[in-house]
Design an enzyme around this catalytic site. Structure first.
Site, PDB file in Angstrom:
ATOM      1  N   LEU A 168       4.198   6.392  -4.937  1.00 31.96           N
ATOM      2  CA  LEU A 168       4.261   6.652  -6.389  1.00 31.96           C
ATOM      3  C   LEU A 168       3.184   7.656  -6.792  1.00 31.96           C
ATOM      4  CD1 LEU A 168       4.880   2.993  -7.635  1.00 31.96           C
ATOM      5  CD2 LEU A 168       6.495   4.895  -7.763  1.00 31.96           C
ATOM      6  N   LEU A 218       0.847  -1.201   0.000  1.00 25.92           N
ATOM      7  CA  LEU A 218       0.000   0.000   0.000  1.00 25.92           C
ATOM      8  C   LEU A 218       0.882   1.251   0.000  1.00 25.92           C
ATOM      9  CD1 LEU A 218      -2.811  -0.847   2.605  1.00 25.92           C
ATOM     10  CD2 LEU A 218      -2.934  -0.994   0.126  1.00 25.92           C
ATOM     11  N   CYS A 253      -5.479   0.721  -9.292  1.00 25.84           N
ATOM     12  CA  CYS A 253      -4.936   0.542  -7.942  1.00 25.84           C
ATOM     13  C   CYS A 253      -4.581   1.789  -7.149  1.00 25.84           C
ATOM     14  CB  CYS A 253      -3.737  -0.390  -8.015  1.00 25.84           C
ATOM     15  SG  CYS A 253      -4.237  -2.040  -8.524  1.00 25.84           S
TER      16      CYS A 253
HETATM   17  P1  NAD Z   1      -8.791  -8.402 -12.132  1.00 29.51           P
HETATM   18  O1  NAD Z   1     -10.139  -7.886 -11.821  1.00 29.51           O
HETATM   19  O2  NAD Z   1      -8.190  -8.155 -13.490  1.00 29.51           O
HETATM   20  O3  NAD Z   1      -8.752  -9.996 -11.907  1.00 29.51           O
HETATM   21  C1  NAD Z   1      -9.265 -10.628 -10.794  1.00 29.51           C
HETATM   22  C2  NAD Z   1      -9.886 -11.954 -11.246  1.00 29.51           C
HETATM   23  O4  NAD Z   1     -10.263 -12.710 -10.103  1.00 29.51           O
HETATM   24  C3  NAD Z   1     -11.159 -11.788 -12.085  1.00 29.51           C
HETATM   25  O5  NAD Z   1     -10.990 -12.389 -13.349  1.00 29.51           O
HETATM   26  C4  NAD Z   1     -12.238 -12.489 -11.242  1.00 29.51           C
HETATM   27  O6  NAD Z   1     -13.209 -13.161 -12.020  1.00 29.51           O
HETATM   28  C5  NAD Z   1     -11.415 -13.468 -10.449  1.00 29.51           C
HETATM   29  N1  NAD Z   1     -12.091 -13.942  -9.240  1.00 29.51           N
HETATM   30  C6  NAD Z   1     -12.731 -13.226  -8.280  1.00 29.51           C
HETATM   31  N2  NAD Z   1     -13.213 -14.033  -7.322  1.00 29.51           N
HETATM   32  C7  NAD Z   1     -12.865 -15.299  -7.667  1.00 29.51           C
HETATM   33  C8  NAD Z   1     -13.065 -16.569  -7.061  1.00 29.51           C
HETATM   34  N3  NAD Z   1     -13.707 -16.699  -5.905  1.00 29.51           N
HETATM   35  N4  NAD Z   1     -12.595 -17.668  -7.696  1.00 29.51           N
HETATM   36  C9  NAD Z   1     -11.935 -17.551  -8.873  1.00 29.51           C
HETATM   37  N5  NAD Z   1     -11.710 -16.377  -9.491  1.00 29.51           N
HETATM   38  C10 NAD Z   1     -12.158 -15.253  -8.889  1.00 29.51           C
HETATM   39  O7  NAD Z   1      -7.828  -7.825 -11.005  1.00 29.51           O
HETATM   40  P2  NAD Z   1      -6.256  -7.561 -11.111  1.00 29.51           P
HETATM   41  O8  NAD Z   1      -5.993  -6.252 -11.796  1.00 29.51           O
HETATM   42  O9  NAD Z   1      -5.590  -8.788 -11.603  1.00 29.51           O
HETATM   43  O10 NAD Z   1      -5.895  -7.331  -9.573  1.00 29.51           O
HETATM   44  C11 NAD Z   1      -5.890  -8.402  -8.655  1.00 29.51           C
HETATM   45  C12 NAD Z   1      -5.239  -7.945  -7.364  1.00 29.51           C
HETATM   46  O11 NAD Z   1      -3.866  -7.582  -7.621  1.00 29.51           O
HETATM   47  C13 NAD Z   1      -5.863  -6.697  -6.743  1.00 29.51           C
HETATM   48  O12 NAD Z   1      -5.798  -6.814  -5.351  1.00 29.51           O
HETATM   49  C14 NAD Z   1      -4.958  -5.562  -7.205  1.00 29.51           C
HETATM   50  O13 NAD Z   1      -4.968  -4.489  -6.288  1.00 29.51           O
HETATM   51  C15 NAD Z   1      -3.608  -6.232  -7.209  1.00 29.51           C
HETATM   52  N6  NAD Z   1      -2.614  -5.669  -8.151  1.00 29.51           N
HETATM   53  C16 NAD Z   1      -2.994  -5.294  -9.410  1.00 29.51           C
HETATM   54  C17 NAD Z   1      -2.033  -4.822 -10.306  1.00 29.51           C
HETATM   55  C18 NAD Z   1      -2.401  -4.416 -11.712  1.00 29.51           C
HETATM   56  O14 NAD Z   1      -1.518  -3.935 -12.416  1.00 29.51           O
HETATM   57  N7  NAD Z   1      -3.627  -4.585 -12.164  1.00 29.51           N
HETATM   58  C19 NAD Z   1      -0.683  -4.773  -9.919  1.00 29.51           C
HETATM   59  C20 NAD Z   1      -0.346  -5.177  -8.625  1.00 29.51           C
HETATM   60  C21 NAD Z   1      -1.314  -5.639  -7.747  1.00 29.51           C
HETATM   61  C1  UGA Z   2       1.111   0.909 -10.476  1.00 26.57           C
HETATM   62  C2  UGA Z   2       2.517   0.753  -9.864  1.00 26.57           C
HETATM   63  O1  UGA Z   2       3.451   1.430 -10.707  1.00 26.57           O
HETATM   64  C3  UGA Z   2       2.886  -0.730  -9.746  1.00 26.57           C
HETATM   65  O2  UGA Z   2       4.136  -0.849  -9.087  1.00 26.57           O
HETATM   66  C4  UGA Z   2       1.815  -1.458  -8.934  1.00 26.57           C
HETATM   67  O3  UGA Z   2       2.107  -2.842  -8.860  1.00 26.57           O
HETATM   68  C5  UGA Z   2       0.470  -1.264  -9.605  1.00 26.57           C
HETATM   69  O4  UGA Z   2       0.179   0.169  -9.695  1.00 26.57           O
HETATM   70  C6  UGA Z   2      -0.681  -1.851  -8.813  1.00 26.57           C
HETATM   71  O5  UGA Z   2      -0.570  -2.087  -7.641  1.00 26.57           O
HETATM   72  O6  UGA Z   2      -1.709  -2.007  -9.468  1.00 26.57           O
HETATM   73  P1  UGA Z   2       0.082   0.841 -12.908  1.00 26.57           P
HETATM   74  O7  UGA Z   2      -1.088   1.492 -12.256  1.00 26.57           O
HETATM   75  O8  UGA Z   2      -0.156  -0.356 -13.742  1.00 26.57           O
HETATM   76  O9  UGA Z   2       1.156   0.408 -11.801  1.00 26.57           O
HETATM   77  O10 UGA Z   2       0.851   1.894 -13.835  1.00 26.57           O
HETATM   78  P2  UGA Z   2       1.810   3.146 -13.509  1.00 26.57           P
HETATM   79  O11 UGA Z   2       2.897   3.129 -14.486  1.00 26.57           O
HETATM   80  O12 UGA Z   2       2.174   3.226 -12.094  1.00 26.57           O
HETATM   81  O13 UGA Z   2       0.873   4.377 -13.880  1.00 26.57           O
HETATM   82  C7  UGA Z   2      -0.241   4.729 -13.081  1.00 26.57           C
HETATM   83  C8  UGA Z   2      -0.801   6.053 -13.565  1.00 26.57           C
HETATM   84  O14 UGA Z   2       0.098   7.128 -13.283  1.00 26.57           O
HETATM   85  C9  UGA Z   2      -1.048   6.108 -15.072  1.00 26.57           C
HETATM   86  O15 UGA Z   2      -2.241   6.788 -15.329  1.00 26.57           O
HETATM   87  C10 UGA Z   2       0.146   6.881 -15.588  1.00 26.57           C
HETATM   88  O16 UGA Z   2      -0.098   7.531 -16.804  1.00 26.57           O
HETATM   89  C11 UGA Z   2       0.364   7.868 -14.467  1.00 26.57           C
HETATM   90  N1  UGA Z   2       1.740   8.395 -14.412  1.00 26.57           N
HETATM   91  C12 UGA Z   2       2.792   7.571 -14.173  1.00 26.57           C
HETATM   92  C13 UGA Z   2       1.948   9.758 -14.565  1.00 26.57           C
HETATM   93  O17 UGA Z   2       1.002  10.538 -14.774  1.00 26.57           O
HETATM   94  N2  UGA Z   2       3.234  10.237 -14.486  1.00 26.57           N
HETATM   95  C14 UGA Z   2       4.299   9.432 -14.251  1.00 26.57           C
HETATM   96  O18 UGA Z   2       5.447   9.952 -14.178  1.00 26.57           O
HETATM   97  C15 UGA Z   2       4.069   8.062 -14.084  1.00 26.57           C
END
Ligand code: NAD
Ligand code: UGA
Length: 479
Positions: free
Chosen positions: A232, A226, A281
């Site tokens: 960031l 978090l 996120c």
């Molecule tokens: P997402 O919504 O793309 O995918 C989650 C998937 O989980 C969905 O396809 C959903 O159908 C499935 N799901 C939910 N409940 C379920 C169950 N009971 N059994 C089986 N499948 C189930 O979400 P995401 O972007 O992959 O994010 C997942 C987690 O990772 C979140 O906590 C997010 O904060 C974290 N995270 C996301 C990113 C990112 O770049 N998107 C990066 C780092 C961390």
């Molecule tokens: C972000 C973090 O960078 C990852 O480390 C983390 O795992 C992820 O969230 C998560 O927990 O979901 P993401 O949201 O995929 O990744 O992409 P970023 O590159 O961080 O960009 C986030 C937003 O900030 C975008 O809208 C991007 O355009 C904006 N951004 C980024 C700016 O406006 N300026 C910058 O200099 C960088």
């Protein structure tokens, strides 16, 4: 002592589960990796025979899925069976902000995590390491542990199942997921049991240098995720606040970024001013931090972090308001070509994209938007804006008209967005937008015409020399 892992199950085949497990399978050919999801459509897309319709667009991902799928990487809806076979279960399900009830608008909704933990409690056999991959509020492991240890053995079990819980948050960013997963800055593993920690570390050691694998206690690990996102996002709100000050005072935010970024204590990354941060996120994780701070009786800490989100919201409206102002205070009937809808380049994800709020503001003022994005599905745009695209009416003179104000339509080509446009607005930094031939496009715009560059990717001189008015984020040098 680490034990030999033969079978991994990942619950959740989303933006994290899909790419993370694909890279893991690619580096660990002797481990069977099963990614399961309750969403049949998503799993069908992951199993698309010619790989054209994978549910997620990430550079380099198709090649990995092609190499591993059907060998040691499998996508399926058989959640129970795959949990039962697994030595390690990753929980990688969605954790969005709660929309109703206690903590609505700030706390994370943990219902998908809880359902997953209950399934693991019921179907796991023998000893299983349960790994929190989703981003979770600090102390969630306690909840998962309680669910797992209170599970009663089913009739086919002579002995109850046993569990270890680890926190292993994911730090990849969308658009560069494969690169980030291949060469992570660090792998963070939080937990109590050294055998479990070592077992998970051994898997990462297949491709990550040992010195990059950090071990902490479980609460530090949950909180570090978090905190990383909050830091960031805070940098982006900080530089966006300075962009407004640059515009008011004659500064140039790019020069300010360069100047402060050369200080090694500050560093140069995440200092690009833009239309406001988006993505699934940043906002959700900061709001979660705000909620936790208030819950633990720390209102000053909560207010501090809440300011980052307030600034971001304000900044998005600031961009739309200045467009309205430059276009003589009214957008009624005016055509604006919007370039980019994804929250950043190289992804098809639009969750919390700044484009949503900015386009909504422009629609509210009666603009006719022509939205172009190389990867975003128009259905997502409809859902995000809450209105369907309006049909283009091809008139006899071949010019495109619309039925009403406050409407949007998909532009398949950039030239469709520029045709008879009063303004072009760049919202996502797709590389192709930096290569636009403005001499050519300007000829078909309606004058006086504007180009608004919220990403600083256009060649200012070329745009201005084409006879167009030009604005870019944080540029006060033409005062
Ligand atoms: P997402 O919504 O793309 O995918 C989650 C998937 O989980 C969905 O396809 C959903 O159908 C499935 N799901 C939910 N409940 C379920 C169950 N009971 N059994 C089986 N499948 C189930 O979400 P995401 O972007 O992959 O994010 C997942 C987690 O990772 C979140 O906590 C997010 O904060 C974290 N995270 C996301 C990113 C990112 O770049 N998107 C990066 C780092 C961390
Ligand atoms: C972000 C973090 O960078 C990852 O480390 C983390 O795992 C992820 O969230 C998560 O927990 O979901 P993401 O949201 O995929 O990744 O992409 P970023 O590159 O961080 O960009 C986030 C937003 O900030 C975008 O809208 C991007 O355009 C904006 N951004 C980024 C700016 O406006 N300026 C910058 O200099 C960088």
């Amino acid at each position: 002592m680490a034990f030999k892992v033969k079978n991994i199950c990942c619950i959740g085949a989303g933006y994290v589960g899909g790419p993370t497990m694909s890279v893991m399978a690619d580096h660990c050919p002797e481990i069977q990796v099963n990614v399961v999801d309750i969403n049949h459509q998503r799993i069908n897309s992951w199993n698309d025979p010619d790989l054209r319709n994978l549910p997620i667009y990430e550079p380099g991902l198709n090649e990995i899925v092609k190499r591993c799928r059907g060998k040691n990487l499998h996508f399926s809806t058989e959640v129970e069976r795959n949990i039962a076979q697994a030595d390690i279960v990753f929980i990688s399900v969605n954790t969005p902000t709660k929309t109703k009830g206690f903590g609505a608008g700030q706390a994370s909704d943990l219902k998908w995590v809880e359902t997953s933990a209950r399934k693991v409690a019921k179907y796991a056999r023998g000893h299983t390491i349960v790994v929190e991959k989703s981003t979770l509020p600090v102390r969630t492991a306690e909840v998962i542990k309680e669910i797992l240890i209170s599970a009663k053995p089913s009739s086919d079990q002579s002995e109850p199942s046993t569990f270890d819980i680890l926190s292993n948050p994911e730090f990849m960013a969308e658009g560069s997921a494969v690169k980030d997963l291949e060469k992570p800055d660090r792998i963070l593993i939080g937990g109590e049991n050294h055998d479990a920690i070592n077992t998970l570390s051994e898997i990462y050691k297949y491709w990550v240098p040992e010195k990059k694998i950090l071990h902490t206690n479980i609460w530090s690990s949950e909180l570090a995720k978090l905190t990383a996102n909050a830091f960031l996002a805070q940098r982006i709100s900080s530089i966006n606040s300075i962009s407004a000050l640059c515009e008011a005072t004659g500064g140039d935010v790019r020069e300010v970024s360069r100047a402060i970024g050369s200080d090694s204590r500050i560093g140069s990354r995440f200092l690009d001013s833009g239309p406001g941060f988006g993505g699934s996120c940043f906002k959700k994780d900061i709001l979660n931090l705000v909620y936790l701070s208030r819950y633990f009786g720390l209102p000053e800490v909560a207010d501090f972090w809440e300011g980052v989100v307030h600034l971001n919201n304000w900044h998005q409206h600031r961009v739309s308001q200045l467009i309205i102002k430059k276009l003589f205070g009214t957008l009624s009937g005016k055509k604006i070509g919007v370039l980019g809808f994804a929250f950043k380049a190289n992804t098809n994800d639009t969750r919390e994209s700044a484009a949503i709020q900015i386009c909504k503001d422009l629609l509210e003022e009666g603009a006719r938007l022509f939205i172009h994005d190389p990867k975003v599905n128009p259905l997502n745009i409809s859902n995000d804006l809450g209105i369907s695209p309006i049909n283009k009416v091809l008139e006899s003179n071949n010019s495109l008209t619309f039925q009403s104000d406050g409407s949007w339509s998909k532009a398949s080509q950039i030239s469709e967005a520029t045709k008879e446009a009063d303004a072009i607005l760049v919202l996502t930094e797709w590389e192709e937008y930096s290569k636009i031939n403005w001499e050519k496009e300007s000829k078909q715009m309606r004058y006086p015409a504007w180009v608004f560059d919220s990403r600083s990717i256009l060649d200012a001189k070329r745009v201005i020399n084409s006879g167009l008015n030009f604005w870019r984020i944080g540029d006060g040098t033409n005062l």
